[in-house]
Design a protein around this motif. Structure first.
Motif, PDB file in Angstrom:
ATOM      1  N   MET A 177     -11.728   5.229  31.118  1.00  0.00           N
ATOM      2  CA  MET A 177     -10.356   5.487  30.699  1.00  0.00           C
ATOM      3  C   MET A 177      -9.474   4.476  31.429  1.00  0.00           C
ATOM      4  SD  MET A 177      -9.902   8.038  28.546  1.00  0.00           S
ATOM      5  CE  MET A 177     -11.203   8.929  27.678  1.00  0.00           C
ATOM      6  N   VAL A 178      -9.174   3.392  30.739  1.00  0.00           N
ATOM      7  CA  VAL A 178      -8.421   2.304  31.337  1.00  0.00           C
ATOM      8  C   VAL A 178      -6.940   2.484  30.994  1.00  0.00           C
ATOM      9  CG1 VAL A 178      -8.107  -0.187  31.495  1.00  0.00           C
ATOM     10  CG2 VAL A 178     -10.409   0.774  31.175  1.00  0.00           C
ATOM     11  N   LEU A 179      -6.136   2.734  32.020  1.00  0.00           N
ATOM     12  CA  LEU A 179      -4.712   2.963  31.832  1.00  0.00           C
ATOM     13  C   LEU A 179      -3.960   1.646  31.940  1.00  0.00           C
ATOM     14  CD1 LEU A 179      -4.287   6.133  34.107  1.00  0.00           C
ATOM     15  CD2 LEU A 179      -5.129   5.989  31.749  1.00  0.00           C
ATOM     16  N   ALA A 180      -3.026   1.425  31.018  1.00  0.00           N
ATOM     17  CA  ALA A 180      -2.231   0.202  30.965  1.00  0.00           C
ATOM     18  C   ALA A 180      -3.134  -0.984  30.652  1.00  0.00           C
ATOM     19  CB  ALA A 180      -1.434   0.022  32.250  1.00  0.00           C
ATOM     20  N   GLY A 181      -2.771  -2.174  31.124  1.00  0.00           N
ATOM     21  CA  GLY A 181      -3.526  -3.345  30.733  1.00  0.00           C
ATOM     22  C   GLY A 181      -3.122  -3.815  29.351  1.00  0.00           C
ATOM     23  N   PRO A 182      -3.837  -4.783  28.802  1.00  0.00           N
ATOM     24  CA  PRO A 182      -3.457  -5.347  27.495  1.00  0.00           C
ATOM     25  C   PRO A 182      -3.756  -4.392  26.345  1.00  0.00           C
ATOM     26  CG  PRO A 182      -5.501  -6.333  28.279  1.00  0.00           C
ATOM     27  CD  PRO A 182      -4.988  -5.493  29.402  1.00  0.00           C
TER      28      PRO A 182
END
Length: 533
Positions: free
Chosen positions: A362-367
């Motif tokens: 679960m990758v929050l923010a980023g591209p």
């Protein structure tokens, strides 16, 4: 000549540094409060029992309230002009929560932290149109815990909560009854809903987005400005909710007194934890026991303890440092014997990570991913939500309204009401690896479950985070692994949500949807294989 010049420059630099330090870390943003207003205690409601079911009737409507002297503020609330009653539920009971929408816009009502069927969760799919009502019916399966309820219409959650639509929801059970803890509501068992607000000159709430969210410099406790609480000089229990849209609080007392934390989002810790600070991100709850037997007055406050770089950035970004006065507490001579401090509160069996069926990133923010899927469009191969996901009221209502210029993604995608992002098998244990690749903290909330924190950046969680949680604060650059079991409820059409609980981030697309299904054939590493219903 050179030496006096250098000394003068160093003096100017030193004075500048000391001034900046005072402004950023010492100066109280809302100093000068008189604490002359008695803290309002929300009405508690036990509902009514009809044919063996406990029923609550909640009416969401507009109103007005005087927060600041001589100024009337347009508001919205539940069964009143601002906030709502504290609902008292009991483990093992069947409940019906009937929500009537008397606003002039669509709303929903989410039972934050409750383990309920997807169709009863009050997500953006369970729409309640103006003038209509919706009933959530379920059995209470959870242990004693300090939960809450609030609207969840995608695109307008932040605005509706900011106006005042939310309330507390406490579960009781036999275990909590047996503990020697303060239990007299509003006397030694005090609810505290912490909210920051900004007011216009005429007294109206000012909903102004700053750094992607809404922050205020005027603090309200249970909807009370400059509040005073008189308590008996003995041990007092506070159940705190961060009901703010975006602000994180570092709670303590101005005299540095220590207290005991006894519960987190989903219930009691195993034993009381002695501390002098608790961190509360939006959506998080905690319970603390504070001993006032010394008779000394104290001010509950929030400290600027977010770290040097973040605190300086907050100050120059215009959202303040979090150095805020909250509530003055004045002890009175006790009329009864103080409660003790239990050595043990509960048992929390640890979920075995070796039993996890899957680890999900679960990758929050980023591209944001390129293409219609990543931008929240209707293209791509992702699973679609069918008619069943619309809930009892039907309709998806088109695109959500943005409150800012850009969406913030999870796993590269912004929210699409018609897309399923993850599919989970009923009964599975899963580990979710939550990584924050953005420049600000994100409180990550998962519907349906109470989870346990496995580790932060490879290190075991602190003692204050070893209880049951449904919301976890993930600072920039951190990796937090959480583990949870998906049991009891499955629905192949109606999804649950996971999202950042900074409400403007959520409204701007920092949210995803997951299904819980029984049929293993519906499972796949890619949600593109799931039938939408």
């Amino acid at each position: 000549m050179l030496k006096p010049t250098i000394i003068g420059l160093l003096t100017v630099v030193l004075l500048s540094v000391l001034t900046c330090y005072w402004l950023i870390f010492i100066r109280v943003t809302n100093a000068g409060l008189t604490f002359e207003n008695e803290l309002q205690i929300p009405e508690q409601s036990f509902g009514t029992v009809v044919e063996g079911r406990r029923q609550f009737h909640l009416t969401v409507a507009e109103g007005t309230r005087e927060f600041l002297p001589g100024r009337q503020t347009p508001t919205a609330g539940v069964n009143g002009p601002y906030l709502g009653p504290t609902l008292r539920l009991r483990r093992g009971e069947d409940v019906d929560l009937v929500v009537q929408n008397n606003l002039d816009e669509m709303t929903t009502m989410h039972w934050h932290g409750m383990h309920v069927p997807a169709r009863m969760d009050g997500t953006p799919h369970q729409r309640i149109e103006p003038g209509e009502s919706w009933t959530a019916s379920f059995e209470v399966h959870q242990q004693a815990a300090p939960l809450w309820y609030h609207p969840h219409p995608h695109g307008t959650t932040g605005r509706q909560v900011y106006r005042g639509v939310s309330g507390l929801m406490w579960i009781d059970d036999d275990e909590s009854d047996a503990l020697d803890l303060p239990k007299t509501y509003g006397v030694d068992d005090i609810p505290l809903v912490i909210q920051d607000r900004e007011f216009d000159g005429d007294g109206a709430f000012r909903f102004a987005v700053n750094q992607g969210a809404v922050y205020g410099s005027t603090m309200l406790l249970n909807g009370t400005w400059s509040p005073l609480l008189r308590v008996e000089a003995r041990r007092i229990r506070f159940r705190l909710l961060n009901g703010s849209n975006a602000r994180i609080y570092y709670i303590g007392f101005d005299d540095g007194r220590e207290f005991h934390q006894i519960a987190t989002d989903g219930g009691f810790l195993e034993a009381p934890l002695q501390t002098n600070r608790v961190i509360l991100a939006p959506g998080e709850r905690t319970e603390i026991l504070v001993d006032f037997s010394d008779g000394a007055e104290a001010v509950l406050k929030s400290y600027p303890e977010a770290g040097l770089v973040e605190t300086i950035g907050s100050y120059f970004g215009g959202i303040g440092t979090g150095n805020l006065q909250l509530l003055k507490i004045v002890p009175q001579p006790p009329s009864r014997v103080s409660h003790g401090l239990p050595e043990r509160l509960s048992s929390i069996p640890r979920i075995d990570a070796a039993q996890a069926a899957k680890a999900r990133p679960m990758v929050l923010a980023g591209p944001v991913q390129r293409g219609p899927e990543g931008q929240g469009g209707r293209g791509g191969r992702a699973a679609r939500v069918g008619q069943g996901a619309q809930g009892p009221q039907g309709g998806q209502g088109g695109r959500a309204r943005r409150v800012g210029p850009l969406g913030i993604p999870i796993n590269g995608k912004t929210m699409d009401m018609a897309r399923i992002d993850e599919v989970v098998r009923l009964g599975d244990i899963e580990i979710w690896e939550v990584t924050n690749r953005g420049g600000q903290p994100h409180p990550f909330h998962v519907h349906l479950v109470q989870f346990q924190i496995l580790d932060r950046n490879g290190r075991p969680p602190s003692a204050s985070e070893r209880g049951w949680k449904d919301t976890v604060l993930v600072p920039p650059g951190d990796l937090v692994r959480i583990i949870m079991r998906f049991d009891r409820y499955a629905d192949p059409q109606v999804p649950y949500m996971y999202h950042c609980h900074i409400m403007e981030h959520e409204d701007n697309g920092m949210m995803g949807q997951f299904l819980v299904v029984e049929d293993p054939a519906l499972l796949s590493n890619s949600p593109s294989h799931v039938a939408g219903g």
